[in-house]
Design an enzyme around this catalytic site. Structure first.
Site, PDB file in Angstrom:
ATOM      1  N   GLU A  44       0.854  -1.182   0.000  1.00  0.00           N
ATOM      2  CA  GLU A  44       0.000   0.000   0.000  1.00  0.00           C
ATOM      3  C   GLU A  44       0.892   1.233   0.000  1.00  0.00           C
ATOM      4  O   GLU A  44       1.804   1.343   0.828  1.00  0.00           O
ATOM      5  CB  GLU A  44      -0.897   0.025   1.239  1.00  0.00           C
ATOM      6  N   ASP A  55      -5.711   8.722  10.551  1.00  0.00           N
ATOM      7  CA  ASP A  55      -4.400   8.210  10.944  1.00  0.00           C
ATOM      8  C   ASP A  55      -3.976   8.744  12.299  1.00  0.00           C
ATOM      9  O   ASP A  55      -4.320   9.865  12.682  1.00  0.00           O
ATOM     10  CB  ASP A  55      -3.354   8.592   9.892  1.00  0.00           C
TER      11      ASP A  55
END
Length: 257
Positions: A44, A55
């Site tokens: 990824e 995040d």
């Protein structure tokens, strides 16, 4: 057959994440190659964004570092092209919705041409009345990119049914509530949650968010079809470790070695 489908044929893949451009273009590409040598089966590549709300602090700082290196949409394409010179590994773009919405459908075709196989859009609204996201799924299909979708422990049945009609390649199970980051172990209800998801999905289910060591990877693979390591790798890049050290670290996590 898409490269992602092939990756699941004979193994439970080790999926690694790096923020594209973290540390600069050359370092980013070198670290990607290091992960491949360390056993990563699917990579990824994060598209750096100014407001990465899903995040945790480790990856948020990586986004900031990458943006300071002037990483942009073209850089992401060039990273994929560089990897494709020597590797056939499946590549997933990990992005927030806004940058892709701003770039438009043409960019999705550029991603495919550069070597990407799928797009995971962490904050993508699943179509109900959201016309923009409906057109986005159509654009992904036209570009021949798999939509990788996320579910969490709190995703309700109605939503799971909607997602099951759209997800391709694999389902990404967010194994902990909250943002990305390093955690000591999987949640106590992990096996129950995976069993619940299998009632709705025929595609492989991988576990991510929090897996950072061999013990948690082993626990994930007891029930899931693959596992994702992100923050643990990104934390190493923040310390500017060498690609060789990153390879060794990846090997230390992989329970299949």
């Amino acid at each position: 057959m898409n490269r992602i489908e092939t990756a699941f044929k004979n193994t439970k893949p080790f999926i690694g994440y790096l923020t594209g451009g973290d540390g600069g273009f050359d370092y980013s590409v070198a670290c990607a190659h290091a992960l491949l040598r360390g056993g990563v089966d699917i990579l990824e590549i994060g598209f750096p964004f100014s407001d990465p709300v899903a995040d945790g602090p480790i990856i948020q700082k990586a986004h900031t570092r990458a943006l300071k290196e002037k990483t942009d949409s073209t850089t992401i394409l060039e990273i994929a092209k560089a990897l494709r010179q020597t590797s056939d590994i499946p590549l997933v773009l990990f992005s927030y919705y806004n940058p892709l919405l701003q770039k438009g459908p043409q960019y999705l075709h550029q991603l495919k041409a550069a070597g990407f196989d799928a797009v995971l859009t962490v904050d993508l609204p699943i179509p109900r009345n959201a016309n923009e996201s409906e057109s986005f799924f159509q654009a992904l299909m036209e570009a021949k990119l798999f939509p990788i979708l996320l579910v969490t422990p709190s995703t309700q049945e109605e939503r799971l049914l909607q997602i099951s009609k759209l997800a391709k390649g694999f389902l990404y199970y967010v194994s902990h509530k909250g943002t990305t980051g390093i955690r000591s172990k999987l949640s106590d209800d992990f096996s129950t949650q995976i069993a619940r998801l299998r009632r709705y999905f025929q595609i492989p289910i991988v576990a991510g968010f929090g897996i950072a060591n061999r013990a948690s990877a082993i626990a994930a693979l007891e029930h899931a079809d693959g596992f994702v390591v992100g923050s643990a790798f990104v934390e190493k890049l923040e310390k500017k470790i060498s690609p060789e050290e990153l390879t060794t670290f990846a090997q230390s996590i992989d329970p299949r070695q």
